[in-house]
Write an enzyme that holds these catalytic residues in place. Structure first.
Site: not given
Ligand code: NAI
Length: 425
Positions: A224, A290, A314
Protein backbone atom coordinates in the site's frame (compact mmCIF):
# COMPACT_ATOMS: atom_id res chain seq x y z
CA UNK A 1 18.81 -34.61 24.98
CA UNK A 2 18.79 -34.41 21.20
CA UNK A 3 19.44 -37.57 19.25
CA UNK A 4 21.80 -36.16 16.61
CA UNK A 5 21.35 -39.11 14.26
CA UNK A 6 17.67 -38.31 13.75
CA UNK A 7 17.82 -34.52 13.75
CA UNK A 8 17.95 -32.28 10.71
CA UNK A 9 20.91 -29.97 10.20
CA UNK A 10 21.48 -26.98 7.97
CA UNK A 11 24.88 -27.14 6.26
CA UNK A 12 25.93 -24.52 3.66
CA UNK A 13 22.34 -23.38 3.21
CA UNK A 14 21.19 -26.94 2.60
CA UNK A 15 19.02 -29.09 4.84
CA UNK A 16 20.59 -32.43 5.69
CA UNK A 17 17.73 -34.81 6.44
CA UNK A 18 18.45 -38.26 7.87
CA UNK A 19 16.27 -41.19 6.74
CA UNK A 20 14.94 -41.59 10.28
CA UNK A 21 14.00 -38.09 11.32
CA UNK A 22 12.58 -36.76 14.59
CA UNK A 23 9.77 -34.28 14.06
CA UNK A 24 8.46 -32.41 17.12
CA UNK A 25 4.73 -31.77 17.03
CA UNK A 26 2.23 -29.74 19.03
CA UNK A 27 -1.14 -31.48 19.07
CA UNK A 28 -2.98 -28.21 19.56
CA UNK A 29 -6.20 -27.37 21.37
CA UNK A 30 -9.85 -27.99 20.44
CA UNK A 31 -9.91 -30.07 17.26
CA UNK A 32 -6.08 -30.24 17.38
CA UNK A 33 -5.95 -33.86 18.65
CA UNK A 34 -8.45 -34.99 15.97
CA UNK A 35 -6.64 -33.42 13.03
CA UNK A 36 -3.18 -34.31 14.34
CA UNK A 37 -4.01 -38.00 14.69
CA UNK A 38 -5.52 -38.06 11.20
CA UNK A 39 -2.51 -36.27 9.72
CA UNK A 40 0.04 -38.53 11.37
CA UNK A 41 -1.75 -41.66 10.16
CA UNK A 42 -1.79 -40.33 6.57
CA UNK A 43 1.85 -39.21 6.67
CA UNK A 44 3.08 -42.49 8.21
CA UNK A 45 1.18 -44.52 5.61
CA UNK A 46 2.49 -42.36 2.74
CA UNK A 47 6.10 -42.73 3.90
CA UNK A 48 5.65 -46.47 4.31
CA UNK A 49 4.11 -46.77 0.84
CA UNK A 50 6.70 -44.56 -0.85
CA UNK A 51 9.87 -45.80 0.85
CA UNK A 52 8.90 -49.04 2.67
CA UNK A 53 11.16 -49.08 5.73
CA UNK A 54 13.89 -46.88 4.27
CA UNK A 55 12.50 -43.65 5.69
CA UNK A 56 10.55 -42.92 8.84
CA UNK A 57 9.33 -40.02 10.96
CA UNK A 58 9.77 -40.38 14.70
CA UNK A 59 7.05 -38.10 16.12
CA UNK A 60 8.04 -36.30 19.31
CA UNK A 61 5.25 -34.57 21.17
CA UNK A 62 6.03 -31.13 22.62
CA UNK A 63 3.57 -28.93 24.44
CA UNK A 64 1.98 -25.55 23.93
CA UNK A 65 -1.43 -24.02 24.54
CA UNK A 66 -3.94 -25.42 27.01
CA UNK A 67 -2.26 -28.80 27.33
CA UNK A 68 1.04 -27.13 28.22
CA UNK A 69 -0.66 -24.73 30.62
CA UNK A 70 -2.32 -27.57 32.51
CA UNK A 71 0.89 -29.56 32.71
CA UNK A 72 3.45 -26.84 33.37
CA UNK A 73 1.63 -23.58 34.12
CA UNK A 74 3.12 -22.08 30.97
CA UNK A 75 1.43 -21.55 27.62
CA UNK A 76 4.62 -21.88 25.60
CA UNK A 77 7.30 -23.71 27.62
CA UNK A 78 10.98 -23.12 26.90
CA UNK A 79 11.42 -26.85 26.12
CA UNK A 80 9.00 -26.54 23.22
CA UNK A 81 10.82 -23.62 21.63
CA UNK A 82 14.06 -25.44 22.20
CA UNK A 83 12.80 -28.63 20.53
CA UNK A 84 11.90 -26.66 17.38
CA UNK A 85 15.36 -25.10 17.38
CA UNK A 86 17.13 -28.41 17.95
CA UNK A 87 15.13 -30.54 15.54
CA UNK A 88 14.73 -27.70 12.99
CA UNK A 89 11.46 -28.88 11.39
CA UNK A 90 8.20 -29.30 13.29
CA UNK A 91 4.44 -29.20 12.91
CA UNK A 92 1.56 -27.85 14.99
CA UNK A 93 -2.19 -27.98 15.34
CA UNK A 94 -4.27 -24.90 16.17
CA UNK A 95 -3.77 -23.20 19.53
CA UNK A 96 -6.21 -21.27 21.68
CA UNK A 97 -5.16 -17.67 22.05
CA UNK A 98 -5.64 -16.94 25.76
CA UNK A 99 -7.84 -13.86 26.06
CA UNK A 100 -6.71 -11.03 28.34
CA UNK A 101 -4.14 -11.17 31.12
CA UNK A 102 -1.41 -9.87 28.85
CA UNK A 103 -0.72 -13.31 27.34
CA UNK A 104 0.69 -13.02 23.83
CA UNK A 105 -0.82 -14.94 20.94
CA UNK A 106 1.08 -18.23 20.98
CA UNK A 107 1.34 -18.25 17.22
CA UNK A 108 2.84 -14.77 17.18
CA UNK A 109 5.17 -15.76 20.04
CA UNK A 110 6.40 -18.84 18.15
CA UNK A 111 7.05 -16.80 14.99
CA UNK A 112 8.87 -14.10 16.91
CA UNK A 113 10.91 -16.29 19.22
CA UNK A 114 12.07 -18.56 16.39
CA UNK A 115 12.39 -15.63 13.94
CA UNK A 116 10.24 -17.48 11.39
CA UNK A 117 10.21 -14.59 8.97
CA UNK A 118 8.17 -16.15 6.16
CA UNK A 119 4.55 -17.15 6.51
CA UNK A 120 4.07 -19.42 3.52
CA UNK A 121 0.52 -19.88 2.27
CA UNK A 122 0.01 -21.79 -0.98
CA UNK A 123 -3.59 -21.62 -2.20
CA UNK A 124 -5.00 -23.87 -4.91
CA UNK A 125 -8.35 -25.33 -5.81
CA UNK A 126 -9.37 -28.96 -5.33
CA UNK A 127 -11.88 -30.24 -7.86
CA UNK A 128 -15.07 -31.23 -6.07
CA UNK A 129 -15.13 -28.49 -3.45
CA UNK A 130 -17.87 -25.90 -3.57
CA UNK A 131 -16.13 -22.55 -4.06
CA UNK A 132 -17.79 -19.13 -4.08
CA UNK A 133 -16.21 -17.98 -7.36
CA UNK A 134 -17.06 -19.22 -10.85
CA UNK A 135 -13.61 -20.38 -11.93
CA UNK A 136 -11.72 -21.43 -8.80
CA UNK A 137 -9.46 -23.73 -10.84
CA UNK A 138 -7.65 -20.61 -12.08
CA UNK A 139 -6.30 -20.01 -8.57
CA UNK A 140 -2.81 -21.35 -7.93
CA UNK A 141 -1.00 -18.78 -5.85
CA UNK A 142 1.73 -18.99 -3.24
CA UNK A 143 1.84 -16.15 -0.74
CA UNK A 144 5.05 -15.18 1.07
CA UNK A 145 3.87 -13.02 3.94
CA UNK A 146 6.45 -11.17 6.02
CA UNK A 147 6.05 -12.52 9.52
CA UNK A 148 8.05 -10.46 11.99
CA UNK A 149 7.49 -6.75 11.32
CA UNK A 150 4.76 -4.28 10.44
CA UNK A 151 1.91 -3.43 12.82
CA UNK A 152 2.42 -6.87 14.40
CA UNK A 153 5.53 -5.65 16.18
CA UNK A 154 3.25 -4.93 19.14
CA UNK A 155 4.32 -1.32 19.71
CA UNK A 156 1.01 0.31 20.58
CA UNK A 157 0.08 3.06 23.01
CA UNK A 158 -3.32 3.04 24.64
CA UNK A 159 -5.35 6.27 24.36
CA UNK A 160 -4.85 8.46 27.42
CA UNK A 161 -2.03 6.31 28.77
CA UNK A 162 1.20 7.62 30.17
CA UNK A 163 3.02 6.23 27.13
CA UNK A 164 0.80 7.87 24.55
CA UNK A 165 1.00 11.16 26.41
CA UNK A 166 4.80 10.99 26.47
CA UNK A 167 4.89 10.11 22.81
CA UNK A 168 2.49 12.89 21.85
CA UNK A 169 4.42 15.45 23.91
CA UNK A 170 7.64 14.42 22.21
CA UNK A 171 6.00 14.63 18.80
CA UNK A 172 4.55 18.06 19.53
CA UNK A 173 7.94 19.35 20.63
CA UNK A 174 10.21 17.73 18.03
CA UNK A 175 8.02 17.09 14.99
CA UNK A 176 5.22 19.68 15.19
CA UNK A 177 4.21 19.14 11.54
CA UNK A 178 3.62 15.46 12.20
CA UNK A 179 1.77 16.25 15.41
CA UNK A 180 -0.54 18.55 13.44
CA UNK A 181 -1.61 15.60 11.31
CA UNK A 182 -3.28 13.84 14.26
CA UNK A 183 -6.95 14.71 14.04
CA UNK A 184 -7.97 14.09 17.67
CA UNK A 185 -4.82 14.10 19.84
CA UNK A 186 -6.83 14.04 23.09
CA UNK A 187 -8.21 10.56 22.54
CA UNK A 188 -5.87 8.94 20.09
CA UNK A 189 -4.48 5.39 20.24
CA UNK A 190 -1.13 5.03 18.52
CA UNK A 191 0.69 2.19 16.83
CA UNK A 192 4.08 1.89 15.16
CA UNK A 193 4.61 0.13 11.86
CA UNK A 194 8.28 -0.84 11.44
CA UNK A 195 9.22 -2.16 8.00
CA UNK A 196 12.94 -2.55 7.35
CA UNK A 197 15.10 -3.24 4.32
CA UNK A 198 16.53 -6.45 5.84
CA UNK A 199 13.10 -7.65 6.94
CA UNK A 200 11.56 -6.96 3.55
CA UNK A 201 14.37 -8.30 1.41
CA UNK A 202 14.68 -11.61 3.24
CA UNK A 203 11.03 -12.48 2.58
CA UNK A 204 11.19 -11.18 -1.01
CA UNK A 205 14.34 -13.21 -1.56
CA UNK A 206 12.55 -16.34 -0.31
CA UNK A 207 9.70 -15.66 -2.76
CA UNK A 208 12.09 -15.11 -5.68
CA UNK A 209 14.06 -18.27 -4.94
CA UNK A 210 10.85 -20.26 -4.60
CA UNK A 211 9.71 -18.93 -7.99
CA UNK A 212 13.03 -19.86 -9.59
CA UNK A 213 13.08 -23.37 -8.02
CA UNK A 214 9.48 -24.09 -8.99
CA UNK A 215 9.61 -22.42 -12.43
CA UNK A 216 6.85 -19.95 -11.59
CA UNK A 217 6.22 -17.19 -14.14
CA UNK A 218 5.41 -14.13 -11.99
CA UNK A 219 6.42 -12.63 -8.64
CA UNK A 220 4.13 -9.83 -7.48
CA UNK A 221 4.97 -7.39 -4.70
CA UNK A 222 1.74 -6.34 -2.97
CA UNK A 223 1.87 -3.15 -0.92
CA UNK A 224 0.00 0.00 0.00
CA UNK A 225 2.91 2.23 -0.95
CA UNK A 226 0.73 4.92 -2.49
CA UNK A 227 -0.30 5.89 1.06
CA UNK A 228 2.49 4.59 3.31
CA UNK A 229 5.52 5.59 1.27
CA UNK A 230 8.32 4.88 3.72
CA UNK A 231 7.07 1.50 4.90
CA UNK A 232 4.92 -0.16 2.24
CA UNK A 233 6.43 1.92 -0.57
CA UNK A 234 9.90 1.06 0.66
CA UNK A 235 8.95 -2.64 0.65
CA UNK A 236 8.20 -2.31 -3.08
CA UNK A 237 11.41 -0.39 -3.78
CA UNK A 238 13.62 -2.85 -1.86
CA UNK A 239 11.96 -5.72 -3.70
CA UNK A 240 12.82 -4.28 -7.10
CA UNK A 241 16.31 -3.32 -5.88
CA UNK A 242 16.98 -6.90 -4.78
CA UNK A 243 15.63 -8.47 -7.97
CA UNK A 244 17.53 -6.10 -10.26
CA UNK A 245 20.84 -6.33 -8.40
CA UNK A 246 20.99 -10.02 -7.38
CA UNK A 247 18.71 -11.85 -9.78
CA UNK A 248 19.14 -10.09 -13.13
CA UNK A 249 19.72 -13.43 -14.89
CA UNK A 250 16.38 -14.73 -13.62
CA UNK A 251 14.02 -11.78 -13.35
CA UNK A 252 12.81 -8.89 -15.47
CA UNK A 253 10.95 -6.23 -13.51
CA UNK A 254 8.08 -3.88 -14.28
CA UNK A 255 10.32 -1.10 -12.96
CA UNK A 256 12.98 -1.91 -15.59
CA UNK A 257 10.24 -1.88 -18.22
CA UNK A 258 9.03 1.55 -17.06
CA UNK A 259 12.58 2.86 -17.00
CA UNK A 260 13.24 1.77 -20.60
CA UNK A 261 9.85 3.09 -21.70
CA UNK A 262 10.63 6.49 -20.20
CA UNK A 263 14.12 6.71 -21.69
CA UNK A 264 13.80 4.89 -25.00
CA UNK A 265 10.08 4.68 -25.68
CA UNK A 266 7.43 1.98 -25.58
CA UNK A 267 8.75 0.18 -28.65
CA UNK A 268 12.17 -0.44 -27.03
CA UNK A 269 10.56 -1.36 -23.71
CA UNK A 270 8.31 -3.94 -25.38
CA UNK A 271 11.26 -5.35 -27.28
CA UNK A 272 13.28 -5.65 -24.08
CA UNK A 273 10.41 -7.33 -22.25
CA UNK A 274 9.79 -9.73 -25.13
CA UNK A 275 13.46 -10.70 -25.12
CA UNK A 276 13.42 -11.22 -21.35
CA UNK A 277 10.27 -13.32 -21.43
CA UNK A 278 11.41 -15.47 -24.33
CA UNK A 279 14.65 -16.10 -22.45
CA UNK A 280 12.88 -17.56 -19.46
CA UNK A 281 12.95 -14.54 -17.15
CA UNK A 282 10.38 -14.34 -14.37
CA UNK A 283 8.22 -11.21 -14.55
CA UNK A 284 8.24 -9.19 -11.32
CA UNK A 285 5.55 -6.56 -10.92
CA UNK A 286 3.81 -4.78 -8.06
CA UNK A 287 0.17 -4.16 -7.26
CA UNK A 288 -1.43 -1.88 -4.67
CA UNK A 289 -3.25 -3.93 -2.02
CA UNK A 290 -6.82 -2.82 -2.80
CA UNK A 291 -6.32 -3.47 -6.51
CA UNK A 292 -4.77 -6.83 -5.64
CA UNK A 293 -7.94 -7.92 -3.81
CA UNK A 294 -9.95 -6.94 -6.87
CA UNK A 295 -7.60 -8.56 -9.38
CA UNK A 296 -7.26 -11.78 -7.40
CA UNK A 297 -11.03 -12.15 -7.77
CA UNK A 298 -11.24 -11.05 -11.39
CA UNK A 299 -7.95 -12.29 -12.88
CA UNK A 300 -6.41 -14.84 -10.47
CA UNK A 301 -4.47 -16.36 -13.36
CA UNK A 302 -2.30 -13.20 -13.40
CA UNK A 303 -0.88 -14.13 -9.97
CA UNK A 304 1.55 -16.88 -9.16
CA UNK A 305 3.94 -15.97 -6.32
CA UNK A 306 3.15 -13.04 -4.03
CA UNK A 307 5.55 -11.32 -1.63
CA UNK A 308 3.89 -8.94 0.78
CA UNK A 309 4.11 -7.26 4.15
CA UNK A 310 2.59 -8.73 7.29
CA UNK A 311 -0.87 -7.13 7.52
CA UNK A 312 -1.55 -7.31 3.77
CA UNK A 313 -0.51 -10.95 3.86
CA UNK A 314 -2.82 -11.70 6.75
CA UNK A 315 -5.85 -10.36 4.87
CA UNK A 316 -4.84 -11.71 1.48
CA UNK A 317 -4.16 -15.28 2.58
CA UNK A 318 -7.55 -15.76 4.25
CA UNK A 319 -9.42 -14.03 1.41
CA UNK A 320 -7.71 -16.18 -1.18
CA UNK A 321 -8.29 -19.32 0.88
CA UNK A 322 -11.98 -18.45 0.96
CA UNK A 323 -11.99 -18.14 -2.84
CA UNK A 324 -11.10 -21.84 -3.19
CA UNK A 325 -13.60 -23.02 -0.60
CA UNK A 326 -12.34 -22.14 2.84
CA UNK A 327 -9.42 -22.16 5.23
CA UNK A 328 -10.26 -25.72 6.34
CA UNK A 329 -8.22 -26.91 3.35
CA UNK A 330 -5.45 -24.32 3.19
CA UNK A 331 -2.03 -25.25 4.51
CA UNK A 332 0.56 -22.96 6.02
CA UNK A 333 4.11 -22.84 7.26
CA UNK A 334 6.34 -20.42 9.11
CA UNK A 335 9.91 -20.62 7.92
CA UNK A 336 13.32 -19.09 8.49
CA UNK A 337 15.09 -20.00 5.24
CA UNK A 338 18.45 -18.86 6.62
CA UNK A 339 18.74 -21.31 9.52
CA UNK A 340 16.19 -23.77 8.14
CA UNK A 341 13.83 -23.71 11.14
CA UNK A 342 10.29 -24.33 9.94
CA UNK A 343 7.00 -24.92 11.70
CA UNK A 344 4.19 -26.27 9.52
CA UNK A 345 0.66 -25.58 10.73
CA UNK A 346 -3.07 -25.82 10.29
CA UNK A 347 -4.36 -22.40 9.22
CA UNK A 348 -7.76 -22.68 10.92
CA UNK A 349 -8.44 -22.23 14.64
CA UNK A 350 -9.36 -24.69 17.37
CA UNK A 351 -13.06 -24.91 16.34
CA UNK A 352 -14.29 -25.45 19.93
CA UNK A 353 -17.85 -26.07 18.62
CA UNK A 354 -16.81 -29.40 17.07
CA UNK A 355 -13.82 -30.32 19.25
CA UNK A 356 -13.55 -34.00 20.21
CA UNK A 357 -16.50 -34.99 17.99
CA UNK A 358 -14.47 -36.59 15.19
CA UNK A 359 -16.05 -34.11 12.74
CA UNK A 360 -13.14 -31.82 11.92
CA UNK A 361 -11.67 -31.57 8.46
CA UNK A 362 -7.98 -32.48 8.74
CA UNK A 363 -7.08 -31.30 5.20
CA UNK A 364 -5.32 -28.11 6.28
CA UNK A 365 -2.90 -29.98 8.55
CA UNK A 366 -2.55 -32.84 6.05
CA UNK A 367 -1.64 -30.38 3.29
CA UNK A 368 0.75 -28.64 5.69
CA UNK A 369 2.42 -32.00 6.19
CA UNK A 370 2.69 -32.24 2.40
CA UNK A 371 4.56 -28.92 2.45
CA UNK A 372 6.73 -30.33 5.23
CA UNK A 373 7.54 -33.49 3.26
CA UNK A 374 8.44 -31.33 0.25
CA UNK A 375 10.63 -29.20 2.50
CA UNK A 376 12.39 -32.39 3.67
CA UNK A 377 12.82 -33.44 0.04
CA UNK A 378 10.53 -36.44 0.52
CA UNK A 379 8.61 -35.58 -2.64
CA UNK A 380 7.32 -39.07 -3.44
CA UNK A 381 5.40 -39.24 -0.16
CA UNK A 382 4.16 -35.66 -0.64
CA UNK A 383 2.92 -36.49 -4.13
CA UNK A 384 1.12 -39.63 -2.92
CA UNK A 385 -0.83 -37.64 -0.33
CA UNK A 386 -1.68 -34.78 -2.72
CA UNK A 387 -2.98 -37.11 -5.43
CA UNK A 388 -4.94 -39.23 -2.93
CA UNK A 389 -6.49 -36.14 -1.35
CA UNK A 390 -7.47 -34.81 -4.79
CA UNK A 391 -9.09 -38.17 -5.56
CA UNK A 392 -10.92 -38.41 -2.22
CA UNK A 393 -12.38 -34.92 -2.57
CA UNK A 394 -13.20 -35.40 -6.24
CA UNK A 395 -15.12 -38.60 -5.37
CA UNK A 396 -17.28 -36.56 -3.00
CA UNK A 397 -15.88 -38.18 0.15
CA UNK A 398 -15.89 -35.15 2.42
CA UNK A 399 -16.03 -34.10 6.06
CA UNK A 400 -19.25 -32.37 7.12
CA UNK A 401 -17.98 -28.78 6.74
CA UNK A 402 -17.57 -29.35 2.99
CA UNK A 403 -20.12 -32.13 2.41
CA UNK A 404 -23.02 -29.85 3.44
CA UNK A 405 -22.43 -27.78 0.28
CA UNK A 406 -21.87 -30.62 -2.19
CA UNK A 407 -24.94 -32.44 -3.48
CA UNK A 408 -24.50 -36.23 -3.66
CA UNK A 409 -21.39 -36.30 -1.46
CA UNK A 410 -20.71 -38.75 1.35
CA UNK A 411 -20.10 -37.29 4.81
CA UNK A 412 -17.11 -38.83 6.56
CA UNK A 413 -15.77 -38.44 10.08
CA UNK A 414 -12.22 -37.18 10.58
CA UNK A 415 -10.92 -40.77 10.95
CA UNK A 416 -12.84 -42.05 7.95
CA UNK A 417 -11.58 -39.19 5.81
CA UNK A 418 -7.97 -40.05 6.73
CA UNK A 419 -8.63 -43.72 5.93
CA UNK A 420 -10.20 -42.78 2.59
CA UNK A 421 -7.06 -40.85 1.65
CA UNK A 422 -4.85 -43.81 2.56
CA UNK A 423 -7.10 -46.14 0.53
CA UNK A 424 -6.67 -43.82 -2.43
CA UNK A 425 -2.85 -43.96 -2.48
P1 NAI B 1 -11.94 -21.32 14.01
O1 NAI B 1 -11.13 -21.50 12.76
O2 NAI B 1 -11.54 -22.19 15.15
O3 NAI B 1 -13.49 -21.62 13.69
C1 NAI B 1 -14.28 -20.88 12.77
C2 NAI B 1 -15.38 -21.80 12.21
O4 NAI B 1 -14.81 -22.72 11.29
C3 NAI B 1 -16.09 -22.65 13.26
O5 NAI B 1 -17.43 -22.79 12.91
C4 NAI B 1 -15.39 -24.00 13.17
O6 NAI B 1 -16.22 -25.09 13.54
C5 NAI B 1 -15.03 -24.06 11.70
N1 NAI B 1 -13.79 -24.83 11.47
C6 NAI B 1 -12.52 -24.39 11.68
N2 NAI B 1 -11.64 -25.34 11.37
C7 NAI B 1 -12.36 -26.39 10.93
C8 NAI B 1 -11.99 -27.69 10.48
N3 NAI B 1 -10.73 -28.07 10.38
N4 NAI B 1 -12.99 -28.54 10.13
C9 NAI B 1 -14.28 -28.16 10.21
N5 NAI B 1 -14.68 -26.96 10.63
C10 NAI B 1 -13.73 -26.08 11.00
O7 NAI B 1 -11.86 -19.78 14.42
P2 NAI B 1 -12.35 -19.05 15.75
O8 NAI B 1 -13.63 -19.62 16.20
O9 NAI B 1 -12.26 -17.62 15.41
O10 NAI B 1 -11.22 -19.32 16.84
C11 NAI B 1 -11.29 -20.32 17.85
C12 NAI B 1 -9.95 -20.35 18.61
O11 NAI B 1 -8.89 -20.70 17.70
C13 NAI B 1 -9.55 -19.00 19.23
O12 NAI B 1 -8.94 -19.26 20.49
C14 NAI B 1 -8.51 -18.48 18.27
O13 NAI B 1 -7.59 -17.62 18.89
C15 NAI B 1 -7.83 -19.76 17.81
N6 NAI B 1 -7.17 -19.65 16.51
C16 NAI B 1 -5.96 -20.27 16.38
C17 NAI B 1 -5.30 -20.27 15.18
C18 NAI B 1 -3.99 -21.00 15.09
O14 NAI B 1 -3.57 -21.62 16.05
N7 NAI B 1 -3.31 -20.94 13.96
C19 NAI B 1 -5.84 -19.57 14.00
C20 NAI B 1 -7.16 -18.99 14.22
C21 NAI B 1 -7.77 -19.02 15.44
Amino acid sequence: MVNSTTSIRMVNNKLIVPDRVTIPFITGDGIGPDVTAATQSVVNAAIETAYQSEKKIIWKEVFAGEKAFHQTGEWLPYETLNAFKEYVVGIKGPLTTPVGGGVRSLNVALRKDLDLYVCLRPVRYFQGINAPVTQPEKIDVTIFRENTEDVYSGIEFEPDSQESKMFLDWLQEHLPDSYQKIRFPQSVGLGIKPISKQGSQRVIQAAIEYAIRNKKPIVTLIHKGNIMKFTEGAFRMWGYDLAESNYQDFIYTARQFEHTKKNAGIFEANKEKEWAMSNGRIWMNDVITDAAFQNLLLYPQDFSVIATSNLNGDYLSDALAAQVGGIGISPGANINYQNGIAVFEATHGTAPDIAGKNLANPSSLILSSVLMLQYLGWNEAAELITKALEKTINHGQLTQDLAQFVVGSTTLSTDEFAKAIINNF
